[in-house]
Design a protein around this motif. Structure first.
Motif, PDB file in Angstrom:
ATOM      1  N   ARG A  29      -6.473 -83.834 -33.782  1.00  0.00           N
ATOM      2  CA  ARG A  29      -5.410 -83.647 -32.504  1.00  0.00           C
ATOM      3  C   ARG A  29      -4.591 -81.832 -32.374  1.00  0.00           C
ATOM      4  NH1 ARG A  29      -3.586 -87.784 -35.500  1.00  0.00           N
ATOM      5  NH2 ARG A  29      -4.123 -89.195 -34.382  1.00  0.00           N
ATOM      6  N   PRO A  30      -4.020 -81.888 -31.570  1.00  0.00           N
ATOM      7  CA  PRO A  30      -3.622 -79.871 -31.869  1.00  0.00           C
ATOM      8  C   PRO A  30      -1.965 -80.054 -33.093  1.00  0.00           C
ATOM      9  CG  PRO A  30      -3.736 -80.389 -29.637  1.00  0.00           C
ATOM     10  CD  PRO A  30      -3.830 -82.273 -30.125  1.00  0.00           C
ATOM     11  N   GLN A  31      -2.118 -79.037 -33.506  1.00  0.00           N
ATOM     12  CA  GLN A  31      -1.030 -79.241 -34.181  1.00  0.00           C
ATOM     13  C   GLN A  31      -0.469 -77.680 -34.488  1.00  0.00           C
ATOM     14  OE1 GLN A  31      -0.808 -81.695 -37.627  1.00  0.00           O
ATOM     15  NE2 GLN A  31      -1.430 -82.453 -35.544  1.00  0.00           N
ATOM     16  N   VAL A  32       0.678 -77.639 -34.397  1.00  0.00           N
ATOM     17  CA  VAL A  32       1.613 -76.395 -34.767  1.00  0.00           C
ATOM     18  C   VAL A  32       2.167 -76.336 -35.983  1.00  0.00           C
ATOM     19  CG1 VAL A  32       3.757 -75.433 -34.475  1.00  0.00           C
ATOM     20  CG2 VAL A  32       2.854 -76.935 -33.036  1.00  0.00           C
ATOM     21  N   GLY A  33       2.146 -75.374 -36.733  1.00  0.00           N
ATOM     22  CA  GLY A  33       1.750 -74.311 -38.243  1.00  0.00           C
ATOM     23  C   GLY A  33       3.345 -73.686 -38.388  1.00  0.00           C
ATOM     24  N   HIS A  34       3.084 -73.990 -39.872  1.00  0.00           N
ATOM     25  CA  HIS A  34       3.934 -73.326 -40.524  1.00  0.00           C
ATOM     26  C   HIS A  34       3.470 -72.469 -41.596  1.00  0.00           C
ATOM     27  CE1 HIS A  34       8.293 -72.303 -42.485  1.00  0.00           C
ATOM     28  NE2 HIS A  34       8.046 -72.914 -43.389  1.00  0.00           N
ATOM     29  N   PHE A  35       4.452 -71.192 -41.480  1.00  0.00           N
ATOM     30  CA  PHE A  35       3.190 -70.507 -43.352  1.00  0.00           C
ATOM     31  C   PHE A  35       4.664 -70.352 -44.245  1.00  0.00           C
ATOM     32  CE2 PHE A  35       3.059 -66.503 -46.038  1.00  0.00           C
ATOM     33  CZ  PHE A  35       1.909 -67.097 -45.968  1.00  0.00           C
ATOM     34  N   THR A  36       4.086 -70.431 -45.409  1.00  0.00           N
ATOM     35  CA  THR A  36       5.606 -69.735 -46.738  1.00  0.00           C
ATOM     36  C   THR A  36       4.955 -69.454 -47.432  1.00  0.00           C
ATOM     37  OG1 THR A  36       7.388 -70.807 -47.885  1.00  0.00           O
ATOM     38  CG2 THR A  36       6.172 -72.179 -47.742  1.00  0.00           C
TER      39      THR A  36
ATOM     40  N   PRO B 134      -5.705 -82.324 -43.200  1.00  0.00           N
ATOM     41  CA  PRO B 134      -5.100 -81.323 -44.004  1.00  0.00           C
ATOM     42  C   PRO B 134      -3.739 -81.561 -43.485  1.00  0.00           C
ATOM     43  CG  PRO B 134      -5.997 -80.052 -44.479  1.00  0.00           C
ATOM     44  CD  PRO B 134      -6.686 -80.823 -43.178  1.00  0.00           C
ATOM     45  N   ALA B 135      -2.319 -82.047 -43.908  1.00  0.00           N
ATOM     46  CA  ALA B 135      -0.857 -81.407 -43.515  1.00  0.00           C
ATOM     47  C   ALA B 135      -0.717 -79.857 -44.357  1.00  0.00           C
ATOM     48  CB  ALA B 135      -0.029 -82.611 -43.677  1.00  0.00           C
ATOM     49  N   ILE B 136      -1.158 -79.684 -45.852  1.00  0.00           N
ATOM     50  CA  ILE B 136      -0.920 -79.048 -46.653  1.00  0.00           C
ATOM     51  C   ILE B 136      -2.213 -78.477 -46.607  1.00  0.00           C
ATOM     52  CG2 ILE B 136      -0.204 -78.172 -48.142  1.00  0.00           C
ATOM     53  CD1 ILE B 136       1.938 -79.561 -46.617  1.00  0.00           C
ATOM     54  N   VAL B 137      -2.568 -76.418 -46.459  1.00  0.00           N
ATOM     55  CA  VAL B 137      -3.899 -76.249 -47.317  1.00  0.00           C
ATOM     56  C   VAL B 137      -2.448 -75.015 -48.204  1.00  0.00           C
ATOM     57  CG1 VAL B 137      -5.413 -74.426 -46.420  1.00  0.00           C
ATOM     58  CG2 VAL B 137      -4.163 -76.487 -44.759  1.00  0.00           C
ATOM     59  N   LEU B 138      -3.396 -74.813 -49.022  1.00  0.00           N
ATOM     60  CA  LEU B 138      -2.975 -73.806 -50.313  1.00  0.00           C
ATOM     61  C   LEU B 138      -3.864 -72.743 -50.175  1.00  0.00           C
ATOM     62  CD1 LEU B 138      -1.502 -76.506 -52.680  1.00  0.00           C
ATOM     63  CD2 LEU B 138      -0.282 -75.492 -51.088  1.00  0.00           C
ATOM     64  N   ILE B 139      -3.326 -71.743 -50.699  1.00  0.00           N
ATOM     65  CA  ILE B 139      -4.409 -70.529 -50.261  1.00  0.00           C
ATOM     66  C   ILE B 139      -3.654 -69.743 -51.579  1.00  0.00           C
ATOM     67  CG2 ILE B 139      -5.153 -68.600 -49.363  1.00  0.00           C
ATOM     68  CD1 ILE B 139      -5.750 -71.054 -48.092  1.00  0.00           C
ATOM     69  N   PRO B 140      -4.751 -69.445 -52.895  1.00  0.00           N
ATOM     70  CA  PRO B 140      -3.988 -69.046 -54.183  1.00  0.00           C
ATOM     71  C   PRO B 140      -4.134 -67.340 -54.150  1.00  0.00           C
ATOM     72  CG  PRO B 140      -5.665 -70.209 -53.920  1.00  0.00           C
ATOM     73  CD  PRO B 140      -5.808 -70.535 -53.352  1.00  0.00           C
ATOM     74  N   GLY B 141      -2.614 -66.958 -54.164  1.00  0.00           N
ATOM     75  CA  GLY B 141      -2.541 -65.478 -53.925  1.00  0.00           C
ATOM     76  C   GLY B 141      -1.860 -65.393 -52.140  1.00  0.00           C
ATOM     77  N   VAL B 142      -1.774 -66.415 -51.694  1.00  0.00           N
ATOM     78  CA  VAL B 142      -1.345 -65.933 -50.123  1.00  0.00           C
ATOM     79  C   VAL B 142       0.155 -67.364 -49.530  1.00  0.00           C
ATOM     80  CG1 VAL B 142      -1.604 -66.694 -47.386  1.00  0.00           C
ATOM     81  CG2 VAL B 142      -3.734 -65.208 -49.759  1.00  0.00           C
ATOM     82  N   GLY B 143      -0.285 -68.044 -50.075  1.00  0.00           N
ATOM     83  CA  GLY B 143       1.024 -68.904 -50.068  1.00  0.00           C
ATOM     84  C   GLY B 143       0.205 -70.673 -49.488  1.00  0.00           C
ATOM     85  N   MET B 144       1.180 -71.178 -48.592  1.00  0.00           N
ATOM     86  CA  MET B 144       1.367 -72.452 -47.347  1.00  0.00           C
ATOM     87  C   MET B 144       1.799 -72.859 -46.374  1.00  0.00           C
ATOM     88  SD  MET B 144       3.233 -75.752 -49.253  1.00  0.00           S
ATOM     89  CE  MET B 144       4.621 -75.552 -48.502  1.00  0.00           C
ATOM     90  N   PHE B 145       0.168 -72.931 -45.742  1.00  0.00           N
ATOM     91  CA  PHE B 145       0.239 -73.410 -44.673  1.00  0.00           C
ATOM     92  C   PHE B 145       0.682 -75.094 -44.282  1.00  0.00           C
ATOM     93  CE2 PHE B 145      -1.756 -69.471 -44.722  1.00  0.00           C
ATOM     94  CZ  PHE B 145      -1.802 -69.015 -43.825  1.00  0.00           C
ATOM     95  N   SER B 146       1.442 -75.852 -43.576  1.00  0.00           N
ATOM     96  CA  SER B 146       1.962 -76.884 -43.331  1.00  0.00           C
ATOM     97  C   SER B 146       1.570 -77.293 -42.108  1.00  0.00           C
ATOM     98  CB  SER B 146       3.422 -77.279 -43.947  1.00  0.00           C
ATOM     99  OG  SER B 146       3.856 -76.345 -43.561  1.00  0.00           O
ATOM    100  N   TYR B 147       1.540 -78.237 -41.739  1.00  0.00           N
ATOM    101  CA  TYR B 147       0.992 -78.794 -40.384  1.00  0.00           C
ATOM    102  C   TYR B 147       1.617 -80.180 -39.901  1.00  0.00           C
ATOM    103  CZ  TYR B 147      -2.082 -74.784 -40.788  1.00  0.00           C
ATOM    104  OH  TYR B 147      -2.886 -73.700 -41.157  1.00  0.00           O
ATOM    105  N   GLY B 148       2.358 -79.715 -37.822  1.00  0.00           N
ATOM    106  CA  GLY B 148       2.531 -81.380 -37.631  1.00  0.00           C
ATOM    107  C   GLY B 148       2.977 -81.350 -36.316  1.00  0.00           C
TER     108      GLY B 148
ATOM    109  N   ALA C 292       7.561 -80.484 -43.751  1.00  0.00           N
ATOM    110  CA  ALA C 292       5.864 -81.370 -44.643  1.00  0.00           C
ATOM    111  C   ALA C 292       5.884 -80.187 -45.591  1.00  0.00           C
ATOM    112  CB  ALA C 292       5.048 -81.233 -43.355  1.00  0.00           C
ATOM    113  N   GLY C 293       5.913 -78.411 -45.307  1.00  0.00           N
ATOM    114  CA  GLY C 293       6.258 -77.705 -46.350  1.00  0.00           C
ATOM    115  C   GLY C 293       7.638 -77.967 -47.441  1.00  0.00           C
ATOM    116  N   GLU C 294       8.136 -78.261 -46.823  1.00  0.00           N
ATOM    117  CA  GLU C 294       9.382 -78.431 -47.730  1.00  0.00           C
ATOM    118  C   GLU C 294       9.082 -79.564 -48.322  1.00  0.00           C
ATOM    119  OE1 GLU C 294      13.031 -78.804 -45.239  1.00  0.00           O
ATOM    120  OE2 GLU C 294      12.739 -76.791 -43.976  1.00  0.00           O
ATOM    121  N   PHE C 295       8.553 -80.156 -47.518  1.00  0.00           N
ATOM    122  CA  PHE C 295       8.706 -81.064 -49.043  1.00  0.00           C
ATOM    123  C   PHE C 295       7.598 -81.235 -49.582  1.00  0.00           C
ATOM    124  CE2 PHE C 295      10.776 -83.481 -46.360  1.00  0.00           C
ATOM    125  CZ  PHE C 295      10.982 -85.305 -46.296  1.00  0.00           C
TER     126      PHE C 295
END
Length: 680
Positions: A255-262, A346-360, A369-372
């Motif tokens: 299902r479609p998700q919105v993302g967040h990056f940190t 996944p709700a969380i995707v981790l990319i070494p050297g880059v950061g974290m993507f989270s979805y909801g 989700a990323g904060e958690f």
């Protein structure tokens, strides 16, 4: 609800203080309560009441409306009818029969913890330091070592009525205790006054953190891995923007998700160290964490300098494996009473050297989700520093994730708005037509990025719509290739991807052929013809990478087909835009991307173009006062109606809806009827 009560005021103030500091608890995590007498408005007699944070509320922003109010006599009587842990969920429904007064929030699963503990004030929190001890392999021994008999260990038990009974019994047997560490979960503290409960909560949190800081290993996540260190900021932001649409497409398989990056330094540190694959595979522990992050993240197992193509290829493989693993997890633990599987992405995707993507389902959910997961990283750091991280069993995670009560909460959620999960980039959107489109799309559920030549005005226009979970403003000179790419990058980093592009930026000079200079011609073509091309091209790359289809809308003009006097440069560039619609519709259709145009006419009120001198010029051409120009345009239409920015916004919204799912290459006139501009 009863009238104002000083106990309630103290409870709200304490809750807000505790919830405002992330070291104490996470967003919407934990709950607080107070007990006192109040006057029953029916009998006029005093009655013992419990005020407790209700289901779904946030301590940092809690108000009285967010409290559930229950009669203590009735709540305590539930002990006599409690059917046992096998029928635990029935007790939440029973809380409704203990409510006092009208209004208020729904009681949460933790209500029993607050009502049954014999203390006037109770705090239940999810601090990183407390959960670090709660998830340590030898957490019970550490609790004894750190706190003596002042804080008591309670082995993991799913939140509910029995946990409330357990904590009440712990307090009864340990009158010297100020609180508990709840295995795998968090902390609970109590006091005779609101100030005492708060002080004891902070004592547990701060004492645990001091112990970890003083006694912890210097490298709890292990030694650095060669090649996994954080990329320099420009490089990692660029790589994040290049990966974001692709990742959102993967995360939106079900299902479609919105993302967040940190690219928070703590995330980058975690991903650079040798133990991160083991720890990530163990997943989160606190129920508040994994309900939002899923049991574990998707982790890219390539170094930071891996190419974009290599990263995408490997992520495709890992995503397929993640989905298969999640389905297996579901089927290992599901039974006939379990809710259907909600999705295997996944709700969380981790990319070494880059950061974290989270979805909801929206930006706030994705961000939280990323904060958690950042909380979970902090927990892992603390547990590994003084022991070994040992979260609750997978079977227990499943029981929480697919809890009937959680499913019931999801079914009570309001129906999504038509453009929920969709992300729109609108150029020239700080005023006029663009601003109206941004407001309309946001009102229908979209996340919007307002791009404008004036960044300050863009940010102000975004702030009119809402906070950064809804709208952001960015600078964009659409004539500049790099500036356009930066605006698209800002969009995908803000919300995870892009779905809707509105080419609205424009200007106009009303001059005859002989008065029009080459500079006039170039300026209008640079902004509208070249600008629309640059924006569409940059956005199309992301849309194609995302594989979710999308909409590109051109705000063209009646003048793209109507030949009027003293308008050579503007009308010619609008005709260019109109044909771009047809060309791109033909080219991008195979990717599910619809391209349509809107042909307005005579939008005077609220228009940045008309306010910038175009109105005076056109009024002079037609021999009317500038203030009467809108009325003049209206009278020459078939419907005799003035066209406003909101009318163009209505058309833009309609083109993005499912009602127009099979429409591309269309030009929609929004001109109140100009026969000379009818499309032939």
């Amino acid at each position: 609800m009863t009238g104002p009560n000083p106990t309630v005021a103290d409870l709200i103030a304490r809750s807000n203080r505790l919830g405002a500091d992330p070291k104490n608890t996470n967003y919407a995590g934990g709950n607080t309560s107070a007990k006192a007498t109040d006057i029953d408005p029916v009998t006029g007699a005093p009655v013992e009441l419990l005020w407790v944070k209700g289901s779904g509320g946030d301590l940092g922003t809690l108000t009285e409306d967010g409290l559930a109010v229950l009669r203590l006599d009735r709540m305590r009587s539930l002990v006599d009818v409690y059917p046992g842990v096998e029928r635990e969920d029935e007790m939440v429904a029973a809380f409704d029969y203990c409510l006092h007064g009208r209004g208020g929030a729904a009681p949460s699963i933790d209500t029993a913890m607050h009502g049954l503990v014999d203390a006037a004030h109770v705090d239940h929190l999810h601090p990183d330091s407390g959960i670090a001890l709660a998830t340590a392999a030898d957490g019970e021994a550490l609790t004894k070592q750190i706190f003596g008999d002042r804080v008591v260990w309670i082995p993991w038990r799913r939140p509910g009525f029995q946990l409330g009974l357990d904590i009440a019994e712990i307090k009864r047997r340990n009158p010297q205790a100020i609180g508990t560490i709840l295995g795998g979960h968090g902390i609970t503290a109590w006091g005779d006054t609101s100030a005492e409960a708060e002080a004891r909560s902070l004592e547990i949190i701060d004492t645990a953190q001091r112990y970890i800081d003083t006694n912890g290993k210097p490298r709890p996540f292990g030694a650095p891995i060669a090649g996994y260190a954080a990329l320099p900021q420009p490089a990692r932001r660029s790589k994040a923007a290049a990966l974001a649409p692709f990742l959102r497409g993967l995360a939106s398989t079900d299902r479609p998700q919105v993302g967040h990056f940190t690219d928070d330094p703590r995330v980058l540190e975690f991903l650079s160290a040798s133990e991160h694959p083991r720890l990530a595979a163990l997943g989160t522990s606190c129920p508040d964490h994994f309900l939002r992050t899923k049991v574990k993240p998707l982790l890219l197992d390539l170094p930071a300098d891996a190419s974009i193509d290599d990263a995408k290829a490997r992520l495709t493989e890992l995503h397929a494996a993640y989905r298969a693993d999640y389905r297996a997890y579901y089927h290992r633990h599901a039974d006939a009473t379990s809710p259907p599987m909600r999705g295997a992405d996944p709700a969380i995707v981790l990319i070494p050297g880059v950061g974290m993507f989270s979805y909801g389902k929206d930006k706030q959910t994705a961000r939280v989700a990323g904060e958690f997961y950042l909380n979970a990283i902090n927990v892992m750091r603390g547990a590994e520093a003084v022991s070994t991280y040992a979260p609750i069993d997978e079977s227990e995670k499943f029981r929480i994730e697919y809890w009937a009560l959680e499913e019931a909460k999801l079914t009570r959620m309001p129906k999504p708005k038509p453009l929920a999960t969709r992300i729109a980039l609108i150029t020239g959107a700080a005023s006029g037509i663009g601003r109206a489109i941004a407001h309309r799309l946001a009102a229908e559920g979209a996340c919007v990025v307002i791009a404008d030549l004036d960044e300050r005005k863009a940010r102000e226009a975004a702030a009119e719509i809402g906070d950064t979970d809804v709208a952001v403003g960015v600078a964009a000179d659409v004539t500049d290739e790099q500036a356009v790419q930066s605006a698209v990058d800002a969009t995908v980093l803000a919300f995870g991807g892009i779905d809707i592009v509105v080419n609205n930026a424009g200007l106009s000079l009303s001059k005859s052929l002989l008065e029009t200079t080459a500079a006039d011609w170039d300026l209008q073509h640079d902004v509208m013809a070249r600008g629309s091309f640059l924006v569409s091209r940059a956005a199309a790359r992301a849309l194609i990478d995302q594989k979710l289809g999308g909409d590109i809308i051109y705000i063209s003009s009646k003048n793209s087909v109507f030949a009027g006097p003293n308008n050579i440069a503007y009308a010619a560039t609008k005709a260019d835009q109109a044909h771009q619609v047809r060309l791109l519709a033909a080219e991008l259709g195979e990717h599910g991307i619809k391209v349509n145009g809107i042909n307005p006419d005579g939008v005077v009120r609220g228009s940045g173009i008309f306010a910038g001198g175009w109105g005076a010029q056109r009024a002079a051409v037609y021999g009317v006062d500038e203030k009467d120009l809108g009325a003049f345009y209206a009278q020459r239409t078939l419907l005799k109606r003035e066209v406003l920015p909101e009318h163009i916004a209505n058309a833009a919204f309609a083109l993005c809806t499912a009602d127009f799912s099979h429409t591309t290459g269309l030009h929609v006139p929004v001109d109140a009827g100009v026969a000379a501009a009818f499309l032939r």
